[in-house]
Design an enzyme around this catalytic site. Structure first.
Site, short mmCIF file in Angstrom:
data_model
loop_
_atom_site.label_atom_id
_atom_site.label_comp_id
_atom_site.label_asym_id
_atom_site.label_seq_id
_atom_site.Cartn_x
_atom_site.Cartn_y
_atom_site.Cartn_z
CG HIS A 89 40.08 32.26 33.02
ND1 HIS A 89 39.45 33.31 32.38
CD2 HIS A 89 41.40 32.57 33.03
CE1 HIS A 89 40.36 34.21 32.04
NE2 HIS A 89 41.55 33.79 32.42
CG HIS B 240 46.53 32.14 32.70
ND1 HIS B 240 46.65 32.24 31.34
CD2 HIS B 240 45.42 32.85 33.03
CE1 HIS B 240 45.67 32.99 30.86
NE2 HIS B 240 44.91 33.38 31.87
CG ASP C 165 43.10 35.40 35.15
OD1 ASP C 165 43.52 34.67 34.26
OD2 ASP C 165 42.97 36.64 35.02
CG ASP C 166 47.17 34.84 36.04
OD1 ASP C 166 47.82 33.97 35.42
OD2 ASP C 166 46.41 35.64 35.48
CD GLU D 211 42.14 40.40 31.48
OE1 GLU D 211 42.66 39.95 30.43
OE2 GLU D 211 42.66 40.26 32.61
CG HIS E 267 42.17 35.64 28.04
ND1 HIS E 267 42.34 34.29 27.95
CD2 HIS E 267 42.58 35.99 29.30
CE1 HIS E 267 42.84 33.84 29.10
NE2 HIS E 267 42.99 34.85 29.93
N1 ADE Z 1 47.84 35.68 30.98
C1 ADE Z 1 47.79 35.35 32.26
N2 ADE Z 1 46.77 35.99 32.86
C2 ADE Z 1 46.17 36.74 31.92
C3 ADE Z 1 45.05 37.61 31.92
N3 ADE Z 1 44.34 37.87 33.00
N4 ADE Z 1 44.74 38.23 30.76
C4 ADE Z 1 45.46 38.00 29.65
N5 ADE Z 1 46.49 37.19 29.62
C5 ADE Z 1 46.85 36.56 30.73
ZN ZN Z 2 43.32 34.68 32.04
#
Ligand code: ADE
Ligand code: ZN
Length: 332
Positions: free
Chosen positions: A18, A20, A279-280, A201, A198
């Protein structure tokens, strides 16, 4: 018992499911690309950018994340972005990755789909050749956009199916139920693609059920709201449906106030197939190792638990059986 060290966690072979790619854009590269492409940024220093990364929810973050992506214009930019992530993976002993990309963030700015996927795919190929990091690429639809726009994106992807393993669903979750995309997911599965989404969350546990039943996903991204519904937890355990959990993301976006409030270790203990992911990472304070370290500090994580979290990722991955076998052997 002594806490697991950063060195031990860094050298543990890891798998990321996971991530991005647009969320791995570090401020330094953002400035470099802005300069190269003559894009004006609303910040004058890297420090100013980092200071702006204080979020109170998912939407707060997404607004800045989509703005950051505007520096990506040509194929080499997408290559450089992906390559920088793979270099991090090599430093942290991440041996297999299944990154997401958001084509609509770029095609809506007039960047051709081919530019995006060619840059990313070339870097992933080089990552395997030069670092031995294997990968599977996942194309996400933005759920705040329409079903029709998702269908148009799937059509653009058709010439590149060989480069894609799965489709995913991301962006603003509240008020955007998975079933809005049932038909486009069905079409993608007919084309031979796997599915992830997703769900749970910020949105309700109900969205996890509809991602499973309507979108027929192989994994749930995040899924932390599952603990609101005991029947869902029982189903996740029985089916071993994987959850790609992102601990630092969840605390940064205030899904949990503190890491010690996070439910990943409780779910692991119950037998849910939970995995650790970043994630990011450029926005949330760390890559795979930092996520493991944050958990090890908040909970008394054992070596056995850390290995089990990676083992879950191996089993949950879209890697072929031969590669899975190799990765299991790395954990011995
Ligand atoms: N796009 C990038 N990160 C995300 C996240 N945590 N939740 C939903 N969309 C995303
Ligand atoms: Zn994500």
């Amino acid at each position: 018992m002594t806490a697991l060290t950063r060195d031990w966690l860094n050298s543990l072979p890891k798998v990321e499911l996971h991530l991005h790619l647009e969320g791995s854009l570090e401020p330094e590269l953002m400035f470099e690309l802005a300069g190269r492409n003559k894009v004006k940024l609303p910040f004058s220093t890297v420090e100013q950018v980092r200071q702006a990364y204080e979020f109170s929810n998912l939407q707060d973050f997404l607004d800045i994340y989509y703005q950051g992506a505007e520096v990506l214009l040509v194929e080499q930019d997408f290559y450089d972005l992906t390559w920088a992530y793979l270099e991090k993976c090599r430093q942290q002993n991440v041996v297999h990755v299944e990154p997401f990309f958001d084509p609509q963030t770029h095609t809506d700015r007039g960047i051709p789909f081919a530019t995006v996927i060619k840059g990313i795919s070339r870097a992933l190929t080089d990552g395997q050749t030069r670092f031995g990091i294997t990968s599977r690429l996942i194309m996400c639809f933005l759920r705040h956009l329409s079903e029709e726009e998702a269908f148009a994106t799937l059509t653009q992807a058709e010439p590149f199916l060989a480069q894609l393993t799965a489709i995913g669903l991301d962006s603003s979750e509240k008020g955007q139920p998975p079933e809005k995309f049932s038909r486009v997911f069905t079409r993608a599965r007919e084309l031979g693609l796997r599915a992830v989404a997703h769900a749970g969350e910020e949105g309700p546990a109900k969205y996890i059920w509809t991602a499973i039943n309507d979108l027929k996903v192989s994994r749930i991204d995040h899924g932390v709201r599952a603990t609101d519904d005991p029947k869902l937890i029982a189903h996740l355990i029985a089916s071993q449906m994987p959850l790609t959990v992102c601990p630092l993301s969840n605390t940064k976006l205030c899904v949990f106030e503190r890491m010690s409030d996070h439910n990943i270790m409780e779910m692991l203990h119950k037998g849910v197939c939970v995995t650790v992911n970043s994630d990011d990472p450029a926005y949330f304070g760390g890559y795979m190792t930092e996520n493991f370290v944050a958990l090890a500090q908040a909970f008394e994580m054992t070596e056995e638990q850390a290995r089990k979290l990676v083992k879950n990722s191996i089993e949950a991955s879209f890697a072929g059986e031969a590669r899975k076998k190799e990765m299991r052997a790395l954990l011995q």
